[in-house]
Design a protein around this motif. Structure first.
Motif, PDB file in Angstrom:
ATOM      1  N   THR A 156      -7.874  -5.077   1.843  1.00 30.24           N
ATOM      2  CA  THR A 156      -7.463  -4.893   3.236  1.00 30.24           C
ATOM      3  C   THR A 156      -6.659  -6.100   3.693  1.00 30.24           C
ATOM      4  N   LYS A 160      -2.277  -5.923   3.993  1.00 31.45           N
ATOM      5  CA  LYS A 160      -1.655  -6.304   5.265  1.00 31.45           C
ATOM      6  C   LYS A 160      -0.683  -7.460   5.066  1.00 31.45           C
ATOM      7  N   LYS A 190      -3.518   3.179  -1.289  1.00 34.95           N
ATOM      8  CA  LYS A 190      -3.927   3.734   0.006  1.00 34.95           C
ATOM      9  C   LYS A 190      -3.952   2.646   1.081  1.00 34.95           C
ATOM     10  N   ASP A 191      -4.423   1.456   0.709  1.00 34.02           N
ATOM     11  CA  ASP A 191      -4.422   0.354   1.671  1.00 34.02           C
ATOM     12  C   ASP A 191      -2.999  -0.013   2.084  1.00 34.02           C
ATOM     13  N   GLU A 193      -0.361   2.021   2.065  1.00 28.48           N
ATOM     14  CA  GLU A 193       0.187   3.105   2.886  1.00 28.48           C
ATOM     15  C   GLU A 193      -0.345   3.015   4.319  1.00 28.48           C
ATOM     16  N   LYS A 194      -1.607   2.640   4.454  1.00 22.52           N
ATOM     17  CA  LYS A 194      -2.179   2.493   5.801  1.00 22.52           C
ATOM     18  C   LYS A 194      -1.522   1.327   6.537  1.00 22.52           C
ATOM     19  N   ALA A 197       1.870   2.397   7.586  1.00 19.43           N
ATOM     20  CA  ALA A 197       1.785   3.352   8.695  1.00 19.43           C
ATOM     21  C   ALA A 197       1.547   2.642  10.025  1.00 19.43           C
ATOM     22  N   ASP A 198       0.768   1.552   9.963  1.00 22.12           N
ATOM     23  CA  ASP A 198       0.517   0.774  11.176  1.00 22.12           C
ATOM     24  C   ASP A 198       1.805   0.182  11.743  1.00 22.12           C
ATOM     25  N   LYS A 202       7.021   4.936   6.480  1.00 25.61           N
ATOM     26  CA  LYS A 202       6.565   5.772   5.383  1.00 25.61           C
ATOM     27  C   LYS A 202       7.352   5.395   4.134  1.00 25.61           C
TER      28      LYS A 202
END
Length: 389
Positions: A156, A160, A190-191, A193-194, A197-198, A202
């Protein structure tokens, strides 16, 4: 009279014998497991972690050990295989009777294996594996207490940082993701992509590859055709080198920014000049910019006869893990698993490590010692990782 004298002598001998037995038991070493990939593609991180752990144990033992006892490492190669990791965990717990284990370099191995430590109420200090779920696998309400701790930067934090570097600082808007097919790669994807997205972005391409793949042409061409300005990666060293080399092969040069294994020796060496400029989050860079770090680096180089650590991050995180465990055992006054866990969750005295000085690094609900402010961006330059400017 002779009878009474014999009784006294016998009683004295029995007392001294019991004292001797008690002293012998008290002097038994404290067994700590060390498990990781010491062979194969993940070996640089496993070996570096193990060697960092060994340095810490040697330091502590030279100063008298813990609770009047020496620390004894029990090493096992999990080969980066989930099934082998499960076997090793059971052996260390049931046969070797370890009181704690430092290890797990691979997220998949950690998730498959650490449940045995959880069930046995034996603390585990993950020193390399970074999957975000690792320290949350056994949390409330299903579990009253959690025995899984960590001294590496979770995904995480890393995802970021990767996105902040690519999108926030460097201002790229067209992003491709290349991730390996392991639990580590797919969870990391997945982390990423999240985190993208924030920021309202995309990816133009999300491509997967397998361990030991030697040709990334198809995945790279899709990223290139999608107009990617930067490639974000989640994988291990050897395959990451194939990405860098594959970009050279198709005459496509865009930046690579990815998770910490871009700092591994088998990425840097296999990619050569194609790896220069790759950026990644780092908890520790091989730079003696503090007295503690300088001493640690010199000790590692001398002990293992190397100039560049195969994985400096892994070595430092393993080293610090032992000091945190030792501090908890000292505070608890015992090696009993539940009491060591309680002490880790409420360390009263700061612990000086090579990454940082840990001041209450854990709580009952937070078992990740590494916080975002402890992590920097490193960059590959001329065969080494240096702090990115």
């Amino acid at each position: 009279m002779a009878y009474k004298t014999n009784v006294f002598v016998t009683a004295a001998l029995l007392t001294w014998s019991m004292v001797g037995v008690t002293a012998a038991v008290a002097a038994e070493p404290i067994k700590i497991g060390i498990t990781g990939p010491f062979t194969g593609g993940s070996a640089p991180m496993g070996v570096s972690m193990r060697d960092g752990v060994k340095l810490a144990v040697a330091d502590i033992n030279a100063k008298g050990g813990i609770l009047g006892r020496q620390l004894q490492l029990v090493e096992r190669d999990d080969e980066a295989k989930n099934e082998r990791g499960v076997q090793v965990a059971q052996e260390l717990i049931n046969k070797e009777k370890v009181v704690a284990t430092v290890g797990f370099a691979n997220t998949g191995v950690a998730l498959a294996s650490q449940r045995f430590y959880q069930e046995a109420k034996i603390p585990v200090m993950n020193s390399v594996a970074t999957g975000s779920i690792i320290t949350k696998q056994f949390v409330a309400p299903e579990n009253k207490d959690n025995y899984i701790f960590r001294t590496s930067a979770n995904d995480t934090i890393q995802s970021k940082m990767i996105v902040d570097e690519a999108v926030g600082r460097l201002k790229y808007t067209k992003v491709a993701i290349l991730a390996d097919s392991t639990n580590y790669g797919q969870l990391g994807q997945k982390d990423l992509e999240k985190a993208l997205a924030d920021k309202g972005i995309k990816p133009v391409a999300v491509e997967k590859y397998n361990l030991k793949d030697v040709d990334m042409t198809a995945q790279l061409l899709k990223a290139k055709q999608g107009g990617a300005q930067v490639v974000l990666t989640y994988g291990i060293g050897p395959e990451l080198a194939q990405i860098a080399n594959g970009m050279q092969k198709i005459n496509w040069k865009v930046p690579i920014i990815g998770s910490w294994p871009l700092s591994m020796g088998n990425f840097i060496d296999n990619a050569g000049k194609n790896g220069d400029g790759a950026r990644m989050p780092q908890t520790f860079i091989q730079d003696g910019n503090t007295p503690v770090r300088k001493t640690f680096i010199a000790a590692y180089q001398k002990a293992y006869k190397v100039d560049r650590m195969p994985s400096a991050v892994s070595a430092a995180q393993g080293y610090d893990a032992i000091y945190l465990l030792a501090a908890a055992m000292k505070q608890a006054g015992t090696t009993d698993g539940p009491k060591v866990r309680e002490a880790l969750e409420n360390l009263k005295t700061p612990v000086e490590g090579v990454i940082t000085t840990y001041n209450k690094p854990f709580s009952h609900d937070d078992h990740d010692a590494i916080k975002p402010e402890m992590v920097n961006i490193g960059v590959v330059k001329d065969g080494r990782v240096v702090l990115a400017k």
